[in-house]
Design an enzyme around this catalytic site. Structure first.
Site, PDB file in Angstrom:
ATOM      1  N   GLU A  85       0.807  -1.220   0.000  1.00 36.97           N
ATOM      2  CA  GLU A  85       0.000   0.000   0.000  1.00 36.97           C
ATOM      3  C   GLU A  85       0.842   1.272   0.000  1.00 36.97           C
ATOM      4  O   GLU A  85       0.386   2.331  -0.450  1.00 36.97           O
ATOM      5  CB  GLU A  85      -0.963   0.007   1.186  1.00 36.97           C
ATOM      6  CG  GLU A  85      -2.081  -1.043   1.091  1.00 36.97           C
ATOM      7  CD  GLU A  85      -1.675  -2.412   1.628  1.00 36.97           C
ATOM      8  OE1 GLU A  85      -0.476  -2.633   1.894  1.00 36.97           O
ATOM      9  OE2 GLU A  85      -2.562  -3.273   1.775  1.00 36.97           O
ATOM     10  N   PHE A 105     -10.996  -7.068  14.512  1.00 30.90           N
ATOM     11  CA  PHE A 105      -9.984  -7.573  13.581  1.00 30.90           C
ATOM     12  C   PHE A 105      -9.613  -6.469  12.576  1.00 30.90           C
ATOM     13  O   PHE A 105     -10.471  -5.879  11.937  1.00 30.90           O
ATOM     14  CB  PHE A 105     -10.524  -8.811  12.847  1.00 30.90           C
ATOM     15  CG  PHE A 105      -9.547  -9.339  11.824  1.00 30.90           C
ATOM     16  CD1 PHE A 105      -8.315  -9.845  12.216  1.00 30.90           C
ATOM     17  CD2 PHE A 105      -9.859  -9.310  10.472  1.00 30.90           C
ATOM     18  CE1 PHE A 105      -7.409 -10.312  11.274  1.00 30.90           C
ATOM     19  CE2 PHE A 105      -8.959  -9.779   9.532  1.00 30.90           C
ATOM     20  CZ  PHE A 105      -7.728 -10.280   9.926  1.00 30.90           C
ATOM     21  N   GLN A 106      -8.325  -6.202  12.452  1.00 27.13           N
ATOM     22  CA  GLN A 106      -7.785  -5.190  11.538  1.00 27.13           C
ATOM     23  C   GLN A 106      -8.361  -3.797  11.802  1.00 27.13           C
ATOM     24  O   GLN A 106      -8.607  -3.027  10.884  1.00 27.13           O
ATOM     25  CB  GLN A 106      -7.978  -5.611  10.079  1.00 27.13           C
ATOM     26  CG  GLN A 106      -7.186  -6.885   9.773  1.00 27.13           C
ATOM     27  CD  GLN A 106      -7.013  -7.157   8.309  1.00 27.13           C
ATOM     28  OE1 GLN A 106      -7.897  -6.878   7.509  1.00 27.13           O
ATOM     29  NE2 GLN A 106      -5.877  -7.727   7.945  1.00 27.13           N
ATOM     30  N   LYS A 139     -17.248  -0.329   7.023  1.00 27.06           N
ATOM     31  CA  LYS A 139     -17.774  -1.354   6.122  1.00 27.06           C
ATOM     32  C   LYS A 139     -19.289  -1.198   5.960  1.00 27.06           C
ATOM     33  O   LYS A 139     -19.821  -1.298   4.846  1.00 27.06           O
ATOM     34  CB  LYS A 139     -17.416  -2.732   6.676  1.00 27.06           C
ATOM     35  CG  LYS A 139     -17.590  -3.845   5.672  1.00 27.06           C
ATOM     36  CD  LYS A 139     -16.888  -5.120   6.139  1.00 27.06           C
ATOM     37  CE  LYS A 139     -16.995  -6.195   5.078  1.00 27.06           C
ATOM     38  NZ  LYS A 139     -16.323  -7.434   5.473  1.00 27.06           N
ATOM     39  N   MET A 176      24.441   8.281   0.505  1.00 25.95           N
ATOM     40  CA  MET A 176      24.372   9.587   1.143  1.00 25.95           C
ATOM     41  C   MET A 176      24.757   9.496   2.621  1.00 25.95           C
ATOM     42  O   MET A 176      25.427  10.383   3.157  1.00 25.95           O
ATOM     43  CB  MET A 176      22.964  10.182   0.974  1.00 25.95           C
ATOM     44  CG  MET A 176      22.834  11.590   1.491  1.00 25.95           C
ATOM     45  SD  MET A 176      24.054  12.705   0.760  1.00 25.95           S
ATOM     46  CE  MET A 176      23.129  13.400  -0.598  1.00 25.95           C
TER      47      MET A 176
HETATM   48  C1  LIG Z   1      18.955  14.254   0.387  1.00 31.53           C
HETATM   49  C2  LIG Z   1      18.243  15.568   0.203  1.00 31.53           C
HETATM   50  C3  LIG Z   1      18.985  16.706  -0.045  1.00 31.53           C
HETATM   51  C4  LIG Z   1      18.345  17.921  -0.289  1.00 31.53           C
HETATM   52  N1  LIG Z   1      19.113  19.000  -0.627  1.00 31.53           N
HETATM   53  C5  LIG Z   1      18.491  20.129  -1.051  1.00 31.53           C
HETATM   54  C6  LIG Z   1      19.243  21.223  -1.590  1.00 31.53           C
HETATM   55  O1  LIG Z   1      20.464  21.197  -1.669  1.00 31.53           O
HETATM   56  N2  LIG Z   1      18.565  22.296  -2.038  1.00 31.53           N
HETATM   57  C7  LIG Z   1      17.197  22.354  -1.991  1.00 31.53           C
HETATM   58  O2  LIG Z   1      16.614  23.333  -2.457  1.00 31.53           O
HETATM   59  N3  LIG Z   1      16.479  21.361  -1.470  1.00 31.53           N
HETATM   60  C8  LIG Z   1      17.090  20.251  -1.012  1.00 31.53           C
HETATM   61  N4  LIG Z   1      16.328  19.202  -0.544  1.00 31.53           N
HETATM   62  C9  LIG Z   1      14.858  19.358  -0.511  1.00 31.53           C
HETATM   63  C10 LIG Z   1      14.401  20.118   0.710  1.00 31.53           C
HETATM   64  O3  LIG Z   1      14.398  19.256   1.824  1.00 31.53           O
HETATM   65  C11 LIG Z   1      12.977  20.707   0.498  1.00 31.53           C
HETATM   66  O4  LIG Z   1      12.094  19.683   0.153  1.00 31.53           O
HETATM   67  C12 LIG Z   1      12.927  21.747  -0.614  1.00 31.53           C
HETATM   68  O5  LIG Z   1      13.951  22.691  -0.470  1.00 31.53           O
HETATM   69  C13 LIG Z   1      11.577  22.450  -0.563  1.00 31.53           C
HETATM   70  O6  LIG Z   1      11.411  23.203  -1.714  1.00 31.53           O
HETATM   71  P1  LIG Z   1      10.230  24.257  -1.820  1.00 31.53           P
HETATM   72  O7  LIG Z   1      10.236  25.148  -0.628  1.00 31.53           O
HETATM   73  O8  LIG Z   1      10.345  24.868  -3.162  1.00 31.53           O
HETATM   74  O9  LIG Z   1       8.943  23.324  -1.909  1.00 31.53           O
HETATM   75  P2  LIG Z   1       7.790  22.955  -0.857  1.00 31.53           P
HETATM   76  O10 LIG Z   1       8.352  22.398   0.373  1.00 31.53           O
HETATM   77  O11 LIG Z   1       6.828  22.135  -1.639  1.00 31.53           O
HETATM   78  O12 LIG Z   1       7.141  24.339  -0.522  1.00 31.53           O
HETATM   79  C14 LIG Z   1       6.391  25.029  -1.483  1.00 31.53           C
HETATM   80  C15 LIG Z   1       5.857  26.289  -0.847  1.00 31.53           C
HETATM   81  O13 LIG Z   1       5.056  26.942  -1.832  1.00 31.53           O
HETATM   82  C16 LIG Z   1       3.812  27.297  -1.247  1.00 31.53           C
HETATM   83  N5  LIG Z   1       2.784  27.306  -2.274  1.00 31.53           N
HETATM   84  C17 LIG Z   1       2.075  26.257  -2.738  1.00 31.53           C
HETATM   85  N6  LIG Z   1       1.184  26.653  -3.658  1.00 31.53           N
HETATM   86  C18 LIG Z   1       1.328  27.978  -3.773  1.00 31.53           C
HETATM   87  C19 LIG Z   1       0.672  28.965  -4.557  1.00 31.53           C
HETATM   88  N7  LIG Z   1      -0.328  28.656  -5.407  1.00 31.53           N
HETATM   89  N8  LIG Z   1       1.059  30.255  -4.420  1.00 31.53           N
HETATM   90  C20 LIG Z   1       2.053  30.600  -3.546  1.00 31.53           C
HETATM   91  N9  LIG Z   1       2.700  29.705  -2.781  1.00 31.53           N
HETATM   92  C21 LIG Z   1       2.352  28.403  -2.900  1.00 31.53           C
HETATM   93  C22 LIG Z   1       3.553  26.245  -0.184  1.00 31.53           C
HETATM   94  O14 LIG Z   1       2.647  26.721   0.786  1.00 31.53           O
HETATM   95  C23 LIG Z   1       4.961  26.005   0.357  1.00 31.53           C
HETATM   96  O15 LIG Z   1       5.283  26.887   1.406  1.00 31.53           O
HETATM   97  C24 LIG Z   1      16.939  18.000  -0.240  1.00 31.53           C
HETATM   98  C25 LIG Z   1      16.202  16.858   0.055  1.00 31.53           C
HETATM   99  C26 LIG Z   1      16.836  15.659   0.266  1.00 31.53           C
HETATM  100  C27 LIG Z   1      16.003  14.441   0.523  1.00 31.53           C
HETATM  101  C1  LIG Z   2      12.848   5.412   4.323  1.00 33.53           C
HETATM  102  C2  LIG Z   2      14.162   6.035   4.593  1.00 33.53           C
HETATM  103  N1  LIG Z   2      15.034   5.465   5.454  1.00 33.53           N
HETATM  104  C3  LIG Z   2      16.241   6.040   5.688  1.00 33.53           C
HETATM  105  C4  LIG Z   2      16.589   7.208   5.073  1.00 33.53           C
HETATM  106  C5  LIG Z   2      17.944   7.856   5.351  1.00 33.53           C
HETATM  107  N2  LIG Z   2      18.730   7.915   4.117  1.00 33.53           N
HETATM  108  C6  LIG Z   2      18.827   9.011   3.343  1.00 33.53           C
HETATM  109  S1  LIG Z   2      19.750   8.794   1.971  1.00 33.53           S
HETATM  110  C7  LIG Z   2      20.075   7.201   2.401  1.00 33.53           C
HETATM  111  C8  LIG Z   2      20.941   6.318   1.531  1.00 33.53           C
HETATM  112  C9  LIG Z   2      20.309   6.007   0.232  1.00 33.53           C
HETATM  113  O1  LIG Z   2      21.039   4.961  -0.363  1.00 33.53           O
HETATM  114  P1  LIG Z   2      20.778   4.546  -1.865  1.00 33.53           P
HETATM  115  O2  LIG Z   2      19.334   4.324  -2.090  1.00 33.53           O
HETATM  116  O3  LIG Z   2      21.686   3.453  -2.237  1.00 33.53           O
HETATM  117  O4  LIG Z   2      21.156   5.899  -2.656  1.00 33.53           O
HETATM  118  P2  LIG Z   2      22.611   6.603  -2.763  1.00 33.53           P
HETATM  119  O5  LIG Z   2      22.700   7.631  -1.700  1.00 33.53           O
HETATM  120  O6  LIG Z   2      23.642   5.539  -2.610  1.00 33.53           O
HETATM  121  O7  LIG Z   2      22.597   7.222  -4.116  1.00 33.53           O
HETATM  122  C10 LIG Z   2      19.456   6.862   3.610  1.00 33.53           C
HETATM  123  C11 LIG Z   2      19.575   5.556   4.292  1.00 33.53           C
HETATM  124  C12 LIG Z   2      15.632   7.778   4.206  1.00 33.53           C
HETATM  125  N3  LIG Z   2      15.859   8.943   3.582  1.00 33.53           N
HETATM  126  N4  LIG Z   2      14.443   7.170   3.966  1.00 33.53           N
END
Ligand SMILES: Cc1cc2nc3c(=O)[nH]c(=O)nc-3n(C[C@H](O)[C@H](O)[C@H](O)COP(=O)(O)OP(=O)(O)OC[C@H]3O[C@@H](n4cnc5c(N)ncnc54)[C@H](O)[C@@H]3O)c2cc1C
Ligand SMILES: Cc1ncc(C[n+]2csc(CCOP(=O)(O)OP(=O)(O)O)c2C)c(N)n1
Ligand SMILES: [Mg+2]
Length: 568
Positions: free
Chosen positions: A49, A111-112, A161, A473
């Site tokens: 799911e 159940f569930q 249900k 990462m």
């Molecule tokens: C491993 C990893 C590394 C990351 N590294 C980076 C990085 O280096 N740089 C980076 O940027 N991000 C990075 N991120 C992502 C980061 O965590 C955030 O998800 C991202 O920066 C959020 O982008 P955002 O604010 O544009 O989007 P969102 O979090 O989606 O926010 C969007 C905003 O827009 C607003 N909005 C929505 N609709 C409207 C509308 N119609 N009008 C006006 N406002 C609106 C919402 O209310 C919200 O506040 C990383 C994520 C991971 C998993």
């Molecule tokens: C569900 C979940 N568990 C743990 C993490 C923490 N986490 C972030 S990046 C990462 C490693 C990802 O490894 P892989 O999928 O091999 O990608 P790579 O970084 O090697 O490109 C982990 C464990 C996460 N983001 N999501």
């Protein structure tokens, strides 16, 4: 005419324009599944799911329409939790429908039985428990309204249900949403427009911070017009990527933890930040105390809860970005900032140097090579769905997206396992698009069971596993901050090619640069799903990197061998 609650559910979904749902049956949702056979609905049977929720999410991100997932009570519903939280953090409109035990059994540990509305209260925009067939239509209509209006988000509808089995009068018009307390249509006050326009006129070093909101509001053209008229460079968040074409001269690239060095430096040197539909995530700002201290800040944002949450701003224009920009644009004169443009050009250096295409092949296959070649072979026109980790960042850096909604990725929750199912949703939503999954060897194994769904439903997605033999990462953090103590990050992987073949998916293994292009081309020519196991350099790291909580300008830079900028 009277219909059962189960029938009313499908009647409503069809009227909402839903033709495909992603789900998995079980006892408490069986009456609804039984009723489904009477309606022209495509049901995609997932293998878990969580996959259904990511598929609904991918569907929503690819189109802007509401995606629908359906599951049974208890374990079916709790398996949806990760997908719901993922959609919540990235403002993705999905409606999740769950079966619930009979209304008379609620609270008896039947159940569930799980109190899924209780469980999901903090991770849904709103949720409902429906115990009467009479309430199904109005609840479904409200759920779609809430999910898709204002700041979008996930909504869960839990239907007992007996509510599915019993009958009620179906009155679509009478079920129109009436929500007195919910008014997502904010408009800024006129004086705030004047204040913003004055700051824009005075700015000498402005930068636009463009986020996911620019795409959600359909404001990408207006943002571009604004930038061109005021000659303002645009920095993108991870989730903003694609909203402004990567090849637009004012598009600087990604900001933040793994953003381009010149982008973060430009933000730190700016005297005005225009935050358009972004929420100053901590991966974007780094240390808030030292974040863009010399810049005035204007925040255009639809959700008042985001204003002054992380970064205190000088002017907040709370409303839909497209509407706000349409009103703001006429107040803003055409302008130029020659010194600022020169400074940015200087910071940027010769960006062609970043083009790793021409670097000599030293026998090592880097993930960046794979992404770069994938970008070239697909002419930058694919919809790429990434998982979470190093490969996600390399994709953001090396695949140049030119179209909104062409990068689909879990940003806020960073959910490993997102990519494969989300890509199924994206492909179902946009069957004509070329959809690529870019996924790590770790994340792939979290939801790889959906390969069976892909085969059963003949979903033509191409899968690139960036196989570095590590939870890369996390390994990178261990390398940088834990003296290379690689606790629980090396992976012993299955043979991905043979695994895919066992599912009935065509598959290849690639470990040299010369084989990247031919394998991508072969995958593109094959009708149907293909998996490529790219065995890349194992201990490569993503640069630049702003350590968590560090100053945005305190980036760790790549020592070698892939050059980032001429300024290195
Ligand atoms: C491993 C990893 C590394 C990351 N590294 C980076 C990085 O280096 N740089 C980076 O940027 N991000 C990075 N991120 C992502 C980061 O965590 C955030 O998800 C991202 O920066 C959020 O982008 P955002 O604010 O544009 O989007 P969102 O979090 O989606 O926010 C969007 C905003 O827009 C607003 N909005 C929505 N609709 C409207 C509308 N119609 N009008 C006006 N406002 C609106 C919402 O209310 C919200 O506040 C990383 C994520 C991971 C998993
Ligand atoms: C569900 C979940 N568990 C743990 C993490 C923490 N986490 C972030 S990046 C990462 C490693 C990802 O490894 P892989 O999928 O091999 O990608 P790579 O970084 O090697 O490109 C982990 C464990 C996460 N983001 N999501
Ligand atoms: Mg890995």
């Amino acid at each position: 005419m009277k219909k059962t609650g189960g029938q009313i559910l499908w009647e409503c979904l069809l009227k909402q324009g839903v033709h495909t749902v992603f789900g998995y049956p079980g006892g408490a949702i069986l009456p609804a599944y039984d009723a489904m056979t009477q309606y022209p609905i495509r049901h995609i049977l997932v293998r878990h799911e969580q996959g259904a929720t990511h598929m609904a999410d991918g569907f929503a991100r690819a189109t802007g329409q509401v995606g629908v997932a359906i599951a049974t009570s208890g374990p079916g519903a709790t398996n949806m939790v990760t997908g719901i939280a993922t959609a919540m953090l990235d403002s993705s409109p999905i409606v999740c429908i769950t079966g619930q035990v009979g209304s008379k059994l609620i609270g008896s540990d039947a159940f569930q039985e799980t109190d899924i509305t209780g469980v999901t209260l903090p991770i849904t925009k709103h949720n409902y428990l429906v115990t009467r067939a009479d309430d199904v239509a109005s609840t479904i209509r409200e759920a779609f309204h809430v999910a898709s209006s204002g700041r979008p988000g996930p909504v869960l509808v839990d239907i007992t249900k007996d509510a599915q089995q019993s009958s009620a009068e179906f009155d679509w018009d009478g079920a129109a949403p009436r929500m007195r307390g919910y008014r997502p249509d904010y408009r800024p006050a006129q004086p705030d427009f004047e204040k913003a326009a004055a700051l824009i006129r005075e700015a000498k070093r402005p930068v636009i911070l463009a986020g996911r909101g620019i795409t959600l509001s359909g404001a990408t053209d207006l943002v571009r017009q604004f930038a061109e008229r005021t000659n303002t460079p645009i920095a993108m968040t991870l989730l903003g990527i694609g909203g402004i074409p990567a090849n637009h001269p004012l598009n600087l690239g990604m900001m933040g933890m793994h953003g381009e060095a010149w982008v973060n430096t430009a933000i730190q040197e700016a005297d005005l930040l225009l935050a358009f539909g972004m929420r100053f995530d901590d991966r974007v700002t780094g240390n808030l105390k030292t974040y863009a201290v010399n810049a005035k800040k204007i925040h255009v944002e639809i959700d008042p809860a985001e204003v002054n949450k992380n970064v205190k701003v000088d002017v907040a224009l709370v409303g839909d970005l497209r509407e706000v920009l349409a009103d703001l644009l006429p107040l803003v004169p055409a302008g130029d900032h020659p010194e600022w443009s020169a400074r940015i050009a200087d910071l940027k250096g010769d960006s062609a140097v970043r083009d790793i295409q021409n670097l000599p092949d030293n026998g090592h296959l880097y993930a960046a090579h794979v992404i770069n070649d994938l970008w070239r072979e697909t002419s930058g026109e694919a919809v790429v769905v990434t998982d979470v980790g190093q490969h996600q960042m390399w994709e953001a850096q090396y695949y140049k997206h030119n179209a909104p909604r062409s990068l689909i990725t879990s940003g806020g929750l960073g959910t490993m396992g997102f990519a494969l199912p989300a890509a199924v949703g994206a492909k179902v939503a946009r069957p004509d698009a070329e959809v690529w999954v870019v996924v790590g060897d770790g994340g792939f194994q979290m939801t790889m069971c959906e390969l069976a769904t892909i085969v059963q439903e003949n979903i033509d997605v191409k899968i690139a596993i960036i196989n570095n033999g590590y939870l890369g990462m996390v390994r990178q953090w261990q390398e940088f901050f834990y003296e290379k103590r690689y606790a629980a990050t090396p992976l012993v992987n299955p043979n991905f090619q043979r695994l895919a073949e066992a599912f009935g998916v065509k598959a290849m293994t690639v470990s040299s640069r010369a084989d990247v292009k031919p394998s991508v081309d072969a995958a593109r020519q094959h009708k149907g799903p293909v998996l490529i196991d790219f065995q890349v350099e194992q201990e490569d790291s993503v640069y630049p990197m702003v350590p968590a909580g560090a100053d945005l300008h305190a980036m760790i830079r790549r020592p070698s061998p892939i050059v980032e900028t001429a300024a290195d």
